[in-house]
Design a protein around this motif. Structure first.
Motif, PDB file in Angstrom:
ATOM      1  N   SER A  43       0.939  -1.162  -0.431  1.00 46.49           N
ATOM      2  CA  SER A  43       0.154  -0.223   0.211  1.00 46.49           C
ATOM      3  C   SER A  43       0.951   1.521  -0.288  1.00 46.49           C
ATOM      4  O   SER A  43       1.916   0.979   0.304  1.00 46.49           O
ATOM      5  CB  SER A  43      -0.989   0.145   1.098  1.00 46.49           C
ATOM      6  OG  SER A  43       0.073  -0.120   2.257  1.00 46.49           O
ATOM      7  N   TYR A  44       0.227   2.698  -0.754  1.00 44.51           N
ATOM      8  CA  TYR A  44       0.768   3.553  -0.827  1.00 44.51           C
ATOM      9  C   TYR A  44       0.548   4.388   0.645  1.00 44.51           C
ATOM     10  O   TYR A  44      -0.599   4.641   0.109  1.00 44.51           O
ATOM     11  CB  TYR A  44       1.079   4.010  -2.562  1.00 44.51           C
ATOM     12  CG  TYR A  44       1.970   3.182  -3.054  1.00 44.51           C
ATOM     13  CD1 TYR A  44       3.075   3.244  -3.571  1.00 44.51           C
ATOM     14  CD2 TYR A  44       1.420   1.836  -3.609  1.00 44.51           C
ATOM     15  CE1 TYR A  44       4.386   3.079  -3.687  1.00 44.51           C
ATOM     16  CE2 TYR A  44       2.495   0.712  -4.846  1.00 44.51           C
ATOM     17  CZ  TYR A  44       3.310   1.594  -4.762  1.00 44.51           C
ATOM     18  OH  TYR A  44       4.091   1.104  -5.934  1.00 44.51           O
ATOM     19  N   GLU A  45       0.726   5.355   1.224  1.00 41.10           N
ATOM     20  CA  GLU A  45       0.110   5.961   2.393  1.00 41.10           C
ATOM     21  C   GLU A  45       0.872   6.967   2.827  1.00 41.10           C
ATOM     22  O   GLU A  45       2.252   7.146   2.787  1.00 41.10           O
ATOM     23  CB  GLU A  45       0.113   4.732   3.516  1.00 41.10           C
ATOM     24  CG  GLU A  45      -0.516   3.338   4.052  1.00 41.10           C
ATOM     25  CD  GLU A  45      -0.090   3.121   5.258  1.00 41.10           C
ATOM     26  OE1 GLU A  45       0.684   2.759   5.352  1.00 41.10           O
ATOM     27  OE2 GLU A  45      -0.245   1.418   4.767  1.00 41.10           O
ATOM     28  N   LYS A  46       0.284   7.829   2.710  1.00 35.45           N
ATOM     29  CA  LYS A  46       0.779   9.492   3.355  1.00 35.45           C
ATOM     30  C   LYS A  46       1.924   9.733   4.950  1.00 35.45           C
ATOM     31  O   LYS A  46       1.313   8.632   5.764  1.00 35.45           O
ATOM     32  CB  LYS A  46       0.085  10.889   2.998  1.00 35.45           C
ATOM     33  CG  LYS A  46      -1.188  10.829   2.058  1.00 35.45           C
ATOM     34  CD  LYS A  46      -2.441  11.377   2.190  1.00 35.45           C
ATOM     35  CE  LYS A  46      -3.234  12.111   0.980  1.00 35.45           C
ATOM     36  NZ  LYS A  46      -3.673  12.907   1.022  1.00 35.45           N
ATOM     37  N   ALA A  47       2.543   9.912   4.233  1.00 37.35           N
ATOM     38  CA  ALA A  47       3.342  10.379   6.191  1.00 37.35           C
ATOM     39  C   ALA A  47       3.638  12.253   6.112  1.00 37.35           C
ATOM     40  O   ALA A  47       3.940  12.768   4.780  1.00 37.35           O
ATOM     41  CB  ALA A  47       4.918   9.389   6.108  1.00 37.35           C
ATOM     42  N   VAL A  48       4.730  12.250   7.214  1.00 37.21           N
ATOM     43  CA  VAL A  48       5.377  13.283   7.341  1.00 37.21           C
ATOM     44  C   VAL A  48       6.569  13.458   7.972  1.00 37.21           C
ATOM     45  O   VAL A  48       7.129  12.030   8.875  1.00 37.21           O
ATOM     46  CB  VAL A  48       4.777  14.192   8.207  1.00 37.21           C
ATOM     47  CG1 VAL A  48       3.997  13.979   9.766  1.00 37.21           C
ATOM     48  CG2 VAL A  48       5.336  15.357   7.718  1.00 37.21           C
ATOM     49  N   VAL A  49       7.615  13.398   7.477  1.00 42.33           N
ATOM     50  CA  VAL A  49       9.487  13.423   7.798  1.00 42.33           C
ATOM     51  C   VAL A  49       8.969  14.519   9.616  1.00 42.33           C
ATOM     52  O   VAL A  49       8.485  15.681   9.077  1.00 42.33           O
ATOM     53  CB  VAL A  49      10.183  14.202   6.970  1.00 42.33           C
ATOM     54  CG1 VAL A  49      11.575  14.381   7.687  1.00 42.33           C
ATOM     55  CG2 VAL A  49       9.649  13.992   5.582  1.00 42.33           C
ATOM     56  N   ARG A 106       5.579  16.122   3.439  1.00 45.96           N
ATOM     57  CA  ARG A 106       4.549  15.390   3.578  1.00 45.96           C
ATOM     58  C   ARG A 106       5.615  14.225   2.225  1.00 45.96           C
ATOM     59  O   ARG A 106       5.667  14.863   1.235  1.00 45.96           O
ATOM     60  CB  ARG A 106       3.221  15.518   3.289  1.00 45.96           C
ATOM     61  CG  ARG A 106       3.100  16.333   4.281  1.00 45.96           C
ATOM     62  CD  ARG A 106       1.699  17.371   4.203  1.00 45.96           C
ATOM     63  NE  ARG A 106       0.643  16.587   3.423  1.00 45.96           N
ATOM     64  CZ  ARG A 106      -1.125  15.731   4.559  1.00 45.96           C
ATOM     65  NH1 ARG A 106      -0.096  16.195   6.449  1.00 45.96           N
ATOM     66  NH2 ARG A 106      -1.076  15.149   3.993  1.00 45.96           N
ATOM     67  N   LEU A 107       5.511  13.080   2.134  1.00 45.18           N
ATOM     68  CA  LEU A 107       5.902  12.250   1.303  1.00 45.18           C
ATOM     69  C   LEU A 107       4.930  10.670   1.388  1.00 45.18           C
ATOM     70  O   LEU A 107       3.875  10.766   2.059  1.00 45.18           O
ATOM     71  CB  LEU A 107       6.850  11.837   1.629  1.00 45.18           C
ATOM     72  CG  LEU A 107       7.559  10.850   2.634  1.00 45.18           C
ATOM     73  CD1 LEU A 107       8.688   9.878   2.887  1.00 45.18           C
ATOM     74  CD2 LEU A 107       7.215  11.397   4.070  1.00 45.18           C
TER      75      LEU A 107
END
Length: 383
Positions: A43-49, A106-107
């Motif tokens: 799955s491709y999920e949103k994240a933040v550094v 955000r990545l």
């Protein structure tokens, strides 16, 4: 009478909106029956550094802005089954994967979680979703701001056309249905919705729909002739190898893809010419009710000549711009004239450019003739 007409227009607007919603719902529930790659567990999920723990970067070359190297990032998931969880992941940076991140960025994280195996996480790309939606909404807002009420109708027609292509044309082609029928339906319905949104329940709207549809069909006819002469088919496309696997599983027809692509690509310019020229001819016959069919047709041709120059440039430059990167690669390979002009790539670009541009040119006499016959026939019937 005006109230009845306004009510009918509102009902048709609602019908267009409901049809668009229905297509989107149908598309979301559709089972395409074939996936080349099974993505179960991925799955491709949103994240933040949250922080950059370590990084080693250096320029790719002295005159290149790209960097290569490595980053160790601490990220926090913003969605998915691990929402709120923090972990460290590596980000290998190369000339083809130049995603350099900083704290707060955000990545999109590719999360591979096979059953019974330790999960593996990697940096996929920047999170561009929010920015794209903001840009799209900004475009619609700009159209409404400048066009006011007409701008709102333009946005409705634009959104419906996109829905028709994504939720009707693409599934139809993928599932092996007739590309000719699917393309004509897409062009016809999109033209009808857009022209109605712009013109309402007016006589000129019917002519605009007919002119736009015939112009789109002419693009498909010209493509068919050129494809036969130049021996261009679906097998000539760069994606043929990948598409062939789909055809074996779904019955998709390669030849139909180019046919549909050319009709859709030319539709915007064709509608532009048909609606603009139709509006001009409608105004001429309103100001001069005694004008003859021949004179009205001649006026349409004279006005259309100026449109042809700009619209043909628009289409040709659009195709040239899309092929620019490939042509630069060809130059680096030292491709010879005979090699280039006889290549599948160049033949497809020529067919697309000539078919689309020819259709725009033909839309001028088509519109001039239909409007001249239609408007003068209506006047004659009134007498």
């Amino acid at each position: 009478m005006k109230n009845k007409k306004k009510t009918a227009e509102i009902l048709l607007m609602l019908l267009i909106i409901l049809a668009g919603i229905g297509l989107v719902v149908r598309f979301s529930r559709m089972d395409f029956g074939y996936e080349r790659f099974h993505t179960e567990g991925i799955s491709y999920e949103k994240a933040v550094v949250t922080s950059v723990v370590e990084e080693e970067l250096e320029p790719y070359s002295a005159d290149d802005e790209h960097m290569t190297g490595y980053q160790l990032l601490k990220i926090r998931f913003l969605e998915g089954e691990e929402k709120g969880k923090e972990l460290e992941i590596e980000n290998d940076i190369s000339i083809t994967h130049n995603v350099i991140l900083e704290a707060g960025d955000r990545l999109i994280v590719c999360a591979d979680r096979p059953e019974g195996v330790e999960p593996y996480y990697s940096v996929y790309n920047y999170d561009r979703g929010t920015g794209i939606w903001i840009a799209a909404v900004g475009l619609l807002a700009l159209i409404v701001l400048v066009g006011k009420k007409q701008g709102v109708k333009s946005c409705l027609g634009l959104v419906f056309t996109v829905i028709m292509v994504v939720c009707y044309l693409l599934p139809s082609l993928y599932q092996g249905k007739s590309a000719v029928v699917a393309a004509i339906v897409t062009v016809g319905v999109s033209s009808a919705a857009t022209c109605f949104c712009l013109g309402g329940l007016e006589k000129k709207t019917g002519y605009n729909i007919l002119n736009s549809t015939l112009g789109g069909i002419s693009a498909g006819i010209i493509y068919s002739v050129l494809a036969h002469v130049l021996h261009v088919s679906g097998n000539s496309m760069e994606e043929t190898e990948s598409l062939t696997l789909i055809t074996q599983a779904t019955g998709m027809r390669l030849n139909g893809i180019l046919f549909a692509a050319i009709m859709v690509a030319a539709l915007g310019a064709i509608m532009d010419v048909a609606v603009s020229l139709g509006a001009a001819l409608n105004e001429i016959q309103t100001l001069n009710p005694e004008i003859s069919r021949k004179e009205l047709f001649r006026s349409g041709m004279n006005i259309g000549k100026d449109m042809i120059g700009t619209m043909t440039n628009t289409l040709i430059l659009a195709f040239a711009g899309g092929a620019l990167a490939t042509l630069l690669v060809f130059i680096s390979y030292g491709v010879q004239y005979n090699q280039l002009i006889s290549s599948d790539f160049f033949a497809i670009e020529v067919v697309q450019g000539i078919a689309g541009t020819s259709a725009v040119v033909l839309t001028v006499p088509i519109t001039a003739a239909i409007c001249a016959l239609g408007y003068r026939q209506t006047k004659k019937m009134r007498k």
